[in-house]
Structure formats: structure tokens, C-alpha cells
Design a protein around this motif. Structure first.
Motif, mmCIF file in Angstrom:
data_model
loop_
_atom_site.group_PDB
_atom_site.id
_atom_site.type_symbol
_atom_site.label_atom_id
_atom_site.label_comp_id
_atom_site.label_asym_id
_atom_site.label_seq_id
_atom_site.Cartn_x
_atom_site.Cartn_y
_atom_site.Cartn_z
ATOM 1 N N ALA A 183 59.620 20.402 41.547
ATOM 2 C CA ALA A 183 59.837 21.297 40.412
ATOM 3 C C ALA A 183 59.139 22.630 40.631
ATOM 4 O O ALA A 183 59.659 23.688 40.254
ATOM 5 C CB ALA A 183 59.340 20.639 39.128
ATOM 6 N N GLU A 184 57.979 22.588 41.273
ATOM 7 C CA GLU A 184 57.235 23.826 41.535
ATOM 8 C C GLU A 184 58.038 24.795 42.400
ATOM 9 O O GLU A 184 57.910 26.017 42.260
ATOM 10 C CB GLU A 184 55.902 23.505 42.223
ATOM 11 C CG GLU A 184 54.953 22.686 41.379
ATOM 12 C CD GLU A 184 55.091 21.187 41.590
ATOM 13 O OE1 GLU A 184 54.092 20.466 41.441
ATOM 14 O OE2 GLU A 184 56.220 20.733 41.894
ATOM 15 N N ALA A 187 60.383 26.956 40.221
ATOM 16 C CA ALA A 187 59.796 27.642 39.067
ATOM 17 C C ALA A 187 60.187 29.114 38.978
ATOM 18 O O ALA A 187 60.356 29.656 37.886
ATOM 19 C CB ALA A 187 58.278 27.505 39.098
ATOM 20 N N GLU A 188 60.333 29.793 40.108
ATOM 21 C CA GLU A 188 60.592 31.231 40.064
ATOM 22 C C GLU A 188 62.071 31.577 39.946
ATOM 23 O O GLU A 188 62.435 32.745 39.806
ATOM 24 C CB GLU A 188 60.028 31.901 41.317
ATOM 25 C CG GLU A 188 60.699 31.468 42.613
ATOM 26 C CD GLU A 188 60.112 32.183 43.812
ATOM 27 O OE1 GLU A 188 60.526 33.342 44.065
ATOM 28 O OE2 GLU A 188 59.235 31.601 44.481
ATOM 29 N N PHE A 208 60.234 19.248 34.711
ATOM 30 C CA PHE A 208 59.368 20.424 34.739
ATOM 31 C C PHE A 208 58.077 20.215 33.952
ATOM 32 O O PHE A 208 56.992 20.601 34.397
ATOM 33 C CB PHE A 208 60.120 21.635 34.189
ATOM 34 C CG PHE A 208 61.150 22.191 35.141
ATOM 35 C CD1 PHE A 208 60.768 22.961 36.227
ATOM 36 C CD2 PHE A 208 62.502 21.936 34.947
ATOM 37 C CE1 PHE A 208 61.708 23.464 37.113
ATOM 38 C CE2 PHE A 208 63.448 22.440 35.816
ATOM 39 C CZ PHE A 208 63.053 23.211 36.908
ATOM 40 N N SER A 209 58.196 19.584 32.776
ATOM 41 C CA SER A 209 57.002 19.416 31.948
ATOM 42 C C SER A 209 55.988 18.481 32.597
ATOM 43 O O SER A 209 54.790 18.591 32.333
ATOM 44 C CB SER A 209 57.395 18.884 30.563
ATOM 45 O OG SER A 209 57.979 17.591 30.656
ATOM 46 N N GLY A 212 53.778 20.698 34.278
ATOM 47 C CA GLY A 212 53.286 21.813 33.490
ATOM 48 C C GLY A 212 54.014 23.127 33.695
ATOM 49 O O GLY A 212 53.414 24.196 33.561
ATOM 50 N N ILE A 213 55.308 23.052 33.995
ATOM 51 C CA ILE A 213 56.087 24.267 34.252
ATOM 52 C C ILE A 213 57.126 24.457 33.153
ATOM 53 O O ILE A 213 57.798 23.501 32.748
ATOM 54 C CB ILE A 213 56.806 24.186 35.623
ATOM 55 C CG1 ILE A 213 55.766 24.206 36.750
ATOM 56 C CG2 ILE A 213 57.793 25.340 35.788
ATOM 57 C CD1 ILE A 213 56.377 24.026 38.126
ATOM 58 N N PRO A 215 60.501 26.354 32.896
ATOM 59 C CA PRO A 215 61.414 27.077 33.789
ATOM 60 C C PRO A 215 62.020 28.304 33.121
ATOM 61 O O PRO A 215 62.176 28.362 31.907
ATOM 62 C CB PRO A 215 62.492 26.035 34.088
ATOM 63 C CG PRO A 215 62.499 25.146 32.882
ATOM 64 C CD PRO A 215 61.069 25.081 32.430
ATOM 65 N N ARG A 216 62.324 29.308 33.943
ATOM 66 C CA ARG A 216 63.109 30.429 33.464
ATOM 67 C C ARG A 216 64.541 29.940 33.295
ATOM 68 O O ARG A 216 65.030 29.147 34.089
ATOM 69 C CB ARG A 216 63.093 31.563 34.488
ATOM 70 C CG ARG A 216 61.729 32.164 34.745
ATOM 71 C CD ARG A 216 61.770 33.078 35.951
ATOM 72 N NE ARG A 216 62.851 34.075 35.819
ATOM 73 C CZ ARG A 216 63.357 34.750 36.859
ATOM 74 N NH1 ARG A 216 62.916 34.516 38.084
ATOM 75 N NH2 ARG A 216 64.306 35.639 36.661
#
Length: 307
Positions: A183-184, A187-188, A208-209, A212-213, A215-216
Motif C-alpha cells: 500500500a505504501e 500512496a503517491e 490502506f488504513s 496508516g495511509i 490514499p489520494r
């Protein structure tokens, strides 16, 4: 309830005017209007807004139309059903499939069933997950095929296969050459998500959660197939399951497994009070065969034996 009034309501709404409905039903316009008024009185609902020059359906009217339309469609099927019973073709199978499995699992199984059992009359309806349980409990269908779990006291479920979530990327994307993604890693990049309330949206958010992300995201869509099509057109990336990805069939996208490994379950749903029929059992057998084919073709799909 007056069936003739229901037909008048449906004809008026679908035709857009009393004149069209009257012509279709071979009635006068005042007669159609009286039928609708009597139906509104019986239902205690305002089905049409009569404040303007045109007859416009109200929100209540549209909600009722979606339900009444199916009832009337079933009534219209009665002569055909009677004719087939008289002809000795009595095996009828009513299938409901969720969009995520309709193309890769349900449709191939129905096609194989019809080839091997031409005496079975099959109806295949594709409906959103939130609707499937209601129709199954209402005994509108004999069996459902979809994503699990489904938590309903009157529905029995059985897992057929499991699939890993995969990142759906445009061909040529910087991450397309990776053998696996976290998931990291995503992220961008802007993500196309499903709308809230859908199981795959919850599963995507959880991916994602868990790290701790947030997402856009570019937009929310109503189905994973639409999300994948947007990816193919270069609109962003998304996360789906390998069952959906198996049927995309385009050279415009690339699928990459998500790690750590997770599994999404798919299988059968049917009312607990229902009785097994030869037609339903034959269909389940074809679903199992198709599930094994998918598992053989994709490393990120595996079958689950429950018998």
C-alpha cells in the motif's frame, strides 16, 4: 391490489404521458387517470406530480416503479411459463449475480449449463450486492453468486474460491514492472475508488488504513469494472480482485499483486428455506468447474473445497 391499475401506472411512467399509456392499454385517457388515482389512494402515495402541465413521477413514484415493474414483468411471464410447463420444459433456474463475478464466473457457468442441459430455462440477473440479499430472501431467485461474506439470517452461503487483491495499473506505469506492491508504494498515486457502502470499497480502504495511509483519490465509481476501464484510459490506478481483473482482457492495463497477502472470498448464496433442485445442482457443478479453470489460469485465485 388492482393489477390493471399497476399496468396503467407502469405504462404512464415508461411512456411519459397518459396519451401513450392509453394507446398502449387500449383505454381512454380519463380511464387511465382514474386507475392511477385509485392506485395512489390504495397505496397512500403520490406517484405523480400534477402541479405542472406534464405528469412527472415523484421520488416515491420512482421507488415504487422499480419494485412494481419487476412484479409486472413476472406477471407478463406467466403465459410463457404455462406454455413451457405444458410442453414438458419445467426446469426453471433463476440466478442473481453480483457485478464482480458476473463475467468471469456466473456467465461462463450459465453458458456451460445451457449447452449440457438445453431443457433448463435460465434467467440471469446482475444486481448490486446491497440488492441481492433482498431478492434472494424474497424468493425472487433460486441461487446467487457473489462476493462474501453476506451476513443475513435467512441466507446460506458457501465459498467457491478466493482471490487476492491486485493493483490495476495503466500499461507503462512506473510500478508496472514490480512483482508485488505494498500500500505504501501506491500512496503517491491517485486512486479510483468504489463508492461507499460497497464491499470492495471497504476492502480497499482497509488495505490502506492498515498501514496508516489515506490514499489520494480522483473519483468514486459504482463498479470495479468501471474503475478498471478508467485505469485502461489512463485516468489513474485502482485496486480490485483477481476475479475482476481476470476478465478485463485489455493490453492497456497491468495487474500486480498486493502484499502482504490477503484473500477475498466468492461463492454461493441461497435462501435457507429453499429446496435443492436438479437445475440448481447442475448449475453449482458448472460454477465449480469454472472456479477451477480460473484457479488454473491465475496464481492469485484458489478454489475452496467444502464438500
Amino acid at each position: 391490489m388492482n393489477i390493471k391499475a399497476l399496468r396503467a401506472f407502469r405504462a404512464t411512467l415508461s411512456g411519459g404521458s397518459l396519451a401513450v399509456a392509453a394507446e398502449k392499454l387500449h383505454l381512454s385517457q380519463p380511464a387511465v387517470s382514474r386507475l392511477i388515482t385509485s392506485l395512489e389512494g390504495e397505496l397512500k402515495l403520490d406517484l405523480f406530480d400534477r402541479s405542472g402541465r406534464n405528469l412527472t413521477p415523484t421520488e416515491e413514484g420512482m421507488a415504487f416503479y422499480r419494485e412494481a415493474g419487476r412484479i409486472l414483468d413476472n406477471l407478463d411471464e406467466v403465459p410463457r411459463i404455462v406454455a413451457e410447463i405444458r410442453a414438458g420444459r419445467t426446469q426453471i433456474l433463476r440466478v442473481i449475480a453480483m457485478p464482480r463475478v458476473s463475467q468471469a464466473l456466473a456467465s461462463p457457468a450459465v453458458a456451460a449449463l445451457l449447452q449440457q442441459h438445453p431443457d433448463i430455462n435460465v434467467s440471469l440477473d446482475v444486481r448490486a450486492r446491497r440488492e441481492a440479499g433482498e431478492w434472494l430472501v424474497g424468493r425472487e431467485y433460486d441461487i446467487g453468486v457473489g462476493a462474501l461474506p453476506v451476513d443475513h439470517p435467512d441466507i446460506h452461503t458457501e465459498v467457491l474460491l478466493r482471490a487476492r487483491p491486485v493493483a490495476i495499473l495503466p500499461a507503462g506505469h512506473p510500478l508496472a514492472q514490480h512483482s508485488a506492491l505494498r500500500a505504501e508504494d501506491l500512496a503517491e498515486y491517485p486512486v479510483i475508488r468504489l463508492m461507499r457502502g460497497l464491499l470492495l470499497r471497504d476492502q480497499l480502504d482497509d488495505i490502506f488504513s492498515a498501514v496508516g495511509i489515506v490514499p489520494r483519490h480522483l473519483c468514486d465509481v459504482s463498479s470495479s469494472q468501471v474503475a478498471c476501464q478508467l485505469v485502461a484510459e489512463g485516468a489513474g490506478i485502482t485496486i480490485a480482485d483477481q476475479v475482476v481483473a481476470a476478465n478485463i482482457g485489455t493490453d492497456k492495463i497491468v495487474t500486480v499483486p498486493i502484499i502482504p497477502k490477503r484473500w477475498m472470498a466468492f461463492g454461493l448464496l441461497y435462501p435457507k428455506a429453499s429446496v435443492a433442485t436438479p437445475a440448481r445442482e447442475a448449475f453449482i457443478e458448472q460454477l465449480r468447474i469454472q472456479a477451477h479453470r480460473l484457479a488454473a489460469a491465475f496464481a492469485d485465485i484458489e478454489t475452496v473445497e467444502t464438500r
